[in-house]
Design an enzyme around this catalytic site. Structure first.
Site, short mmCIF file in Angstrom:
data_model
loop_
_atom_site.label_atom_id
_atom_site.label_comp_id
_atom_site.label_asym_id
_atom_site.label_seq_id
_atom_site.Cartn_x
_atom_site.Cartn_y
_atom_site.Cartn_z
N GLY A 48 0.83 -1.19 0.00
CA GLY A 48 0.00 0.00 0.00
C GLY A 48 0.87 1.24 0.00
N GLN A 53 3.06 10.07 1.28
CA GLN A 53 4.36 9.38 1.27
C GLN A 53 5.19 9.73 0.04
OE1 GLN A 53 2.42 5.34 2.11
NE2 GLN A 53 4.38 5.15 3.14
N CYS A 98 6.14 -0.10 7.36
CA CYS A 98 5.77 1.05 6.55
C CYS A 98 6.95 1.47 5.67
CB CYS A 98 5.37 2.20 7.47
SG CYS A 98 4.89 3.69 6.58
N LEU A 99 6.67 1.77 4.40
CA LEU A 99 7.74 2.20 3.50
C LEU A 99 8.37 3.52 3.95
CD1 LEU A 99 6.00 1.43 0.07
CD2 LEU A 99 7.79 0.09 1.17
N HIS A 140 -4.16 1.28 7.63
CA HIS A 140 -2.79 1.82 7.73
C HIS A 140 -2.63 3.00 6.76
CE1 HIS A 140 1.75 1.36 8.02
NE2 HIS A 140 1.61 2.09 6.93
N GLU A 141 -3.06 2.81 5.52
CA GLU A 141 -2.90 3.88 4.53
C GLU A 141 -3.77 5.09 4.88
OE1 GLU A 141 -0.39 3.57 2.80
OE2 GLU A 141 -0.15 1.43 3.08
N HIS A 144 -2.12 7.50 7.14
CA HIS A 144 -1.23 8.47 6.47
C HIS A 144 -2.01 9.71 6.05
CE1 HIS A 144 2.54 6.33 6.34
NE2 HIS A 144 1.98 5.26 5.81
#
Ligand code: ZN
Length: 171
Positions: A48, A53, A98-99, A140-141, A144
């Site tokens: 995701g 991000q 997480c990226l 999660h996304e 953000h």
């Protein structure tokens, strides 16, 4: 196709509340930005990615929960202005990563099932129920989009230890 640079915490854009996409922004430019987000997510690789991000503080995210092998059937979602219409009382915990917070893992509690409404890049409305891993990824996304990363969900101690290690790595 373009791979966009992924911002890492702490970065001010990652802490900002993302703006909803306006009616007049739907169309080809938005669709091609979303496709670049998809390319960036697969390149990372990740399951995701949210627009903040990649430096754009707007309510856009992409997800393919099946990209983490064996987790679920692969299906790509391109999501603008998501809203959780309903959710289960039941929660589920999973060790998330997480990226934007490399090498950091955190057990995080999420709703087990969510009923999500969103728009695609052309402004069409969609709704779908998600459960288990796909529901986790989407929540999660959506964090953000509220300016929340896994670091904000962890203890103050774990967060400051991560950030000080990161500062040392930079030197
Ligand atoms: Zn993330």
């Amino acid at each position: 196709m373009a791979i966009l640079p992924i911002l890492e915490a702490p970065h001010p854009i990652l802490s900002k509340i993302a703006k909803p996409v306006r009616e007049d922004q739907f169309g080809p430019e938005l669709v091609s930005f979303i496709d670049n987000m998809v390319d960036t997510m697969y390149d990372a690789p990740g399951v995701g990615l949210a627009a903040p991000q990649v430096g754009r503080s707007e309510q856009i995210l992409v997800a393919d929960p099946g990209n983490d092998e064996g987790k679920a059937q692969r299906k790509l979602y391109k999501i603008v202005n998501p809203v959780i219409l309903e959710h289960s009382k039941e929660t589920i915990s999973y060790e998330e990563s997480c990226l934007s917070v490399p090498a950091f893992y955190l057990m995080t509690k999420r709703y087990k099932r969510i009923h999500l409404q969103w728009k695609d890049g052309l402004g069409n409305t969609h709704t779908e129920w998600f459960e288990e891993f796909p529901a986790i990824v989407l929540q999660h996304e959506m964090d953000h989009l509220k300016g929340i990363t896994l670091l904000d969900r962890s203890s103050r101690f774990k967060k400051s230890r991560y950030l000080s290690r990161k500062r040392k790595r930079r030197k």
